[in-house]
Design a protein around this motif. Sequence first.
Motif, PDB file in Angstrom:
ATOM      1  N   GLU A   1      25.632   6.477 -18.131  1.00 20.58           N
ATOM      2  CA  GLU A   1      24.417   5.670 -18.200  1.00 20.58           C
ATOM      3  C   GLU A   1      23.246   6.527 -17.723  1.00 20.58           C
ATOM      4  O   GLU A   1      23.380   7.301 -16.778  1.00 20.58           O
ATOM      5  CB  GLU A   1      24.600   4.447 -17.288  1.00 20.58           C
ATOM      6  CG  GLU A   1      23.309   3.782 -16.890  1.00 20.58           C
ATOM      7  CD  GLU A   1      23.368   2.275 -17.053  1.00 20.58           C
ATOM      8  OE1 GLU A   1      24.482   1.737 -17.015  1.00 20.58           O
ATOM      9  OE2 GLU A   1      22.294   1.679 -17.220  1.00 20.58           O
TER      10      GLU A   1
ATOM     11  N   GLN B   1      15.453   8.826 -15.856  1.00 19.73           N
ATOM     12  CA  GLN B   1      15.606   9.259 -17.251  1.00 19.73           C
ATOM     13  C   GLN B   1      15.118   8.175 -18.210  1.00 19.73           C
ATOM     14  O   GLN B   1      14.426   8.455 -19.181  1.00 19.73           O
ATOM     15  CB  GLN B   1      17.073   9.597 -17.554  1.00 19.73           C
ATOM     16  CG  GLN B   1      17.515  10.957 -17.020  1.00 19.73           C
ATOM     17  CD  GLN B   1      19.013  11.169 -17.162  1.00 19.73           C
ATOM     18  OE1 GLN B   1      19.808  10.251 -16.934  1.00 19.73           O
ATOM     19  NE2 GLN B   1      19.417  12.377 -17.519  1.00 19.73           N
TER      20      GLN B   1
ATOM     21  N   GLY C   1      19.443  20.115 -12.870  1.00 23.78           N
ATOM     22  CA  GLY C   1      20.533  19.151 -12.875  1.00 23.78           C
ATOM     23  C   GLY C   1      20.107  17.705 -12.976  1.00 23.78           C
ATOM     24  O   GLY C   1      20.931  16.798 -12.902  1.00 23.78           O
TER      25      GLY C   1
ATOM     26  N   GLY D   1      19.029  16.290 -15.543  1.00 26.74           N
ATOM     27  CA  GLY D   1      19.383  15.764 -16.861  1.00 26.74           C
ATOM     28  C   GLY D   1      18.225  15.723 -17.835  1.00 26.74           C
ATOM     29  O   GLY D   1      17.981  14.716 -18.502  1.00 26.74           O
ATOM     30  N   LYS D   2      17.538  16.856 -17.977  1.00 25.88           N
ATOM     31  CA  LYS D   2      16.438  16.915 -18.931  1.00 25.88           C
ATOM     32  C   LYS D   2      16.950  17.086 -20.358  1.00 25.88           C
ATOM     33  O   LYS D   2      16.328  16.620 -21.300  1.00 25.88           O
ATOM     34  CB  LYS D   2      15.508  18.082 -18.584  1.00 25.88           C
ATOM     35  CG  LYS D   2      14.752  17.867 -17.285  1.00 25.88           C
ATOM     36  CD  LYS D   2      13.774  18.992 -17.008  1.00 25.88           C
ATOM     37  CE  LYS D   2      14.444  20.309 -16.739  1.00 25.88           C
ATOM     38  NZ  LYS D   2      15.316  20.331 -15.535  1.00 25.88           N
ATOM     39  N   THR D   3      18.109  17.765 -20.491  1.00 31.03           N
ATOM     40  CA  THR D   3      18.591  18.060 -21.838  1.00 31.03           C
ATOM     41  C   THR D   3      18.822  16.790 -22.652  1.00 31.03           C
ATOM     42  O   THR D   3      18.419  16.705 -23.809  1.00 31.03           O
ATOM     43  CB  THR D   3      19.905  18.874 -21.773  1.00 31.03           C
ATOM     44  OG1 THR D   3      19.758  19.870 -20.775  1.00 31.03           O
ATOM     45  CG2 THR D   3      20.205  19.515 -23.092  1.00 31.03           C
TER      46      THR D   3
ATOM     47  N   ARG E   1      26.361  13.223  -7.375  1.00 32.76           N
ATOM     48  CA  ARG E   1      26.239  14.677  -7.198  1.00 32.76           C
ATOM     49  C   ARG E   1      26.513  15.040  -5.751  1.00 32.76           C
ATOM     50  O   ARG E   1      26.032  14.387  -4.836  1.00 32.76           O
ATOM     51  CB  ARG E   1      24.810  15.123  -7.523  1.00 32.76           C
ATOM     52  CG  ARG E   1      24.502  15.236  -8.964  1.00 32.76           C
ATOM     53  CD  ARG E   1      25.168  16.450  -9.603  1.00 32.76           C
ATOM     54  NE  ARG E   1      25.250  16.240 -11.031  1.00 32.76           N
ATOM     55  CZ  ARG E   1      24.216  16.371 -11.846  1.00 32.76           C
ATOM     56  NH1 ARG E   1      23.059  16.735 -11.368  1.00 32.76           N
ATOM     57  NH2 ARG E   1      24.341  16.145 -13.131  1.00 32.76           N
TER      58      ARG E   1
HETATM   59  P1  ADP Z   1      18.639  20.056 -16.323  1.00 30.93           P
HETATM   60  O1  ADP Z   1      17.631  19.017 -16.040  1.00 30.93           O
HETATM   61  O2  ADP Z   1      18.770  21.034 -15.197  1.00 30.93           O
HETATM   62  O3  ADP Z   1      18.427  20.719 -17.645  1.00 30.93           O
HETATM   63  P2  ADP Z   1      21.000  19.127 -17.551  1.00 30.93           P
HETATM   64  O4  ADP Z   1      20.336  18.432 -18.651  1.00 30.93           O
HETATM   65  O5  ADP Z   1      21.629  20.442 -17.832  1.00 30.93           O
HETATM   66  O6  ADP Z   1      20.003  19.301 -16.340  1.00 30.93           O
HETATM   67  O7  ADP Z   1      22.045  18.133 -16.906  1.00 30.93           O
HETATM   68  C1  ADP Z   1      22.872  18.535 -15.854  1.00 30.93           C
HETATM   69  C2  ADP Z   1      24.214  17.849 -15.964  1.00 30.93           C
HETATM   70  O8  ADP Z   1      24.078  16.469 -15.669  1.00 30.93           O
HETATM   71  C3  ADP Z   1      24.829  17.931 -17.328  1.00 30.93           C
HETATM   72  O9  ADP Z   1      26.175  18.268 -17.162  1.00 30.93           O
HETATM   73  C4  ADP Z   1      24.661  16.537 -17.897  1.00 30.93           C
HETATM   74  O10 ADP Z   1      25.717  16.218 -18.775  1.00 30.93           O
HETATM   75  C5  ADP Z   1      24.719  15.678 -16.674  1.00 30.93           C
HETATM   76  N1  ADP Z   1      23.959  14.424 -16.778  1.00 30.93           N
HETATM   77  C6  ADP Z   1      22.738  14.250 -17.308  1.00 30.93           C
HETATM   78  N2  ADP Z   1      22.333  12.974 -17.199  1.00 30.93           N
HETATM   79  C7  ADP Z   1      23.314  12.311 -16.543  1.00 30.93           C
HETATM   80  C8  ADP Z   1      23.496  10.947 -16.115  1.00 30.93           C
HETATM   81  N3  ADP Z   1      22.559  10.025 -16.328  1.00 30.93           N
HETATM   82  N4  ADP Z   1      24.641  10.647 -15.471  1.00 30.93           N
HETATM   83  C9  ADP Z   1      25.589  11.581 -15.250  1.00 30.93           C
HETATM   84  N5  ADP Z   1      25.482  12.874 -15.626  1.00 30.93           N
HETATM   85  C10 ADP Z   1      24.374  13.237 -16.279  1.00 30.93           C
END
Ligand code: ADP
Length: 682
Positions: free
Chosen positions: A256, A261, A287, A289-291, A439
């Motif tokens: 979720e 986000q 970390g 979750g920007k991707t 985390r």
């Molecule tokens: P960054 O913002 O550093 O680019 P990422 O997009 O790489 O971060 O996300 C870091 C990790 O967190 C990834 O493994 C992603 O799958 C996980 N992630 C992202 N959003 C969530 C969420 N809402 N709940 C759990 N895990 C998440």
Amino acid sequence: MLDSINEPVTSLKGIGKETAEQLATLGIHTIEDLVWTFPYRHEDFRLKDLVETPHNERVTIEARVESMPAAVFLGKNKQRLTVNVLAGRHLVKVVFFNQNYLRQKLVPGTIITVTGKWDRGRQVIVGSSVSFGPKHERVDFEPVYSLRGNIGQKRFRKYMRQALDEVSTIISETLPPQLRDSYKLVSIVEALEGVHFPKDANHAKQARRRFVYEELLSFQLRIQALRKARKDNEQGVSIHYDLSKLRQFIASLPYELTGAQKRVVNEICKDLKEPHRMNRLLQGDVGSGKTVVAAIGLYAAVTAGYQGALMAPTEILAEQHAQSLRAWFAPIGIRVELLSGSTKTKVRRELLDGLATGDINILIGTHALIQPDVSFNKLGFVITDEQHRFGVEQRRVLRDKGENPDVLFMTATPIPRTLAITAFGEMDVSIIDELPAGRKKIETHWLKHEQLGSVLTKMETELRSGRQAYVICPLIEESDKLDVQNVVEVYEGLVTYFNGRYQVGLMHGRLHPDEKDSVMRAFSEGEIHVLVSTTVVEVGVNVPNATFMAIYDAERFGLAQLHQLRGRVGRGEHQSYCVLIADPKTDEGKERMVSMTETNDGFRLAEKDLELRGPGDFFGKKQSGLPEFKMADLVHDYRALDVARQDAVKLINDNHFWELEEYEPLRVMLEKSGALQGERID
Ligand code: ADP
Ligand code: MG
């Protein structure tokens, strides 16, 4: 009597050609220039109790001379006079160097007012100035200006006094009454007086308050005017995405979305739909979750029949993004391709065809994306990751590949709010300020260089359980000036230490890009166990199995950068560790190390860094994007900045501002800045 503040300084009494020339070297040509030359400090002549005065601080006391001065001759024209004085209840000594003429005047029983540096241990004031008689005959504060050449403080003060007296009758108020009233700001005349010759501490404070506000308001008006000009003039695309598909996609994710986000996804989607061009900065700690947020945005564009592009600063990052996005999009029939410098010619040609026909929905890549022959069928949304790695020009080229596509810049560098709204003021800012649940905090320790042995032991424990480690060193080569750890030396040391038990890799900026890539790949595939590296691994690299990081000479890094580095670990399910190896010499350095061990919150560290080291660290030296302020200070005046920003937004969108007489001076200021024409204001 002057007619205008724009008259040359020679219209003041006592300023002839020669003085005018000297003033010109300080950038002072007109009366206006003169009065806007602010002192950098004031000599504080207020009386203080010696008991409360810290060692080495300047202090003014009123005292009675208690002894005949004793003179010691130290050489030609050099003497020291020492005299006992009674200041309140304190019997202390005052010494004067090379002021022998005071000898006759310092008669026991005389009341004097002395200013000087307080040597607490020896109970001595090293007097720099003295006046005879009690204190109330002197001003509390005297301005000290930054001067050069022949003009001394005293003479400059005299000119200033005269200029202010003249100016007070002809200068016009620049702030409208309603703003001055609501913040109880003093008039421009009173403020100028208070900046130069404050009656008391409060007068100085009120003067500063007014100018800080005025300066920040002017700045924010320019930014807001620029934003408005762009929004009005730049027709973007309205991307009417398919909401139900978007919801389905989000529901299909393995987790979720966090509250943060969801919020930024909404902000981005709203921008996509609106006709003006999106110009948004997405900040989120490593970390956070920007991707996935980027993916949702790109998907939205695709559901509306547009193409999307995602530009990353390195091949590795681009590949990682491509992997993640393909995993999400392949099952729903959306074509994601990767274009980088190492894409083979034949594949590249096919890609370009696919882009032109629109078969490719999303293109991910490095700066290879912005080469001239890359053209899209219908590019609607562009995202650049780690935006500070790209120059303004590169970003512009990418943007120009569509018909004014929406643009989102992502950065994992938490930027303190004041700096964000200052440097990126013409952008909208979205912030992900929450990490996904569960985390683990990266356990951070600060050790001295002499404790290296225990660092290695801890590292080996992690390696034995199958984890990997980073060792970070500040510079590539030994330099004479900086006694820094040589990355190659550390690498060789570790190779010897592990003696074949574990594979050690080396990574630094001087390696060929291909070598860098192959080292990174070997590390990410687990063939290399320990990666010794300079800060090139800072951005975005994702090796979840790495759980240990040691940072040599950690005191050489700012908090923002240490935090970035630390973000390379703690990306998987295992508990991670970061060890700062540092022997900081300064209190500030020690405080940085302690801050790192105390918090994992990038925004809090960024604020702390700003407080400790000022704004310079957050941006490249050249293109700081930060304006220079005369009075305002981004570290301490953040509240005023916020207020000024809100006021500026209101004013720019209020017809009164554009019509009423009282806003005329602010409008003139805007006119001159070019912001109304949508020109950049730096
Ligand atoms: P960054 O913002 O550093 O680019 P990422 O997009 O790489 O971060 O996300 C870091 C990790 O967190 C990834 O493994 C992603 O799958 C996980 N992630 C992202 N959003 C969530 C969420 N809402 N709940 C759990 N895990 C998440
Ligand atoms: Mg990322």
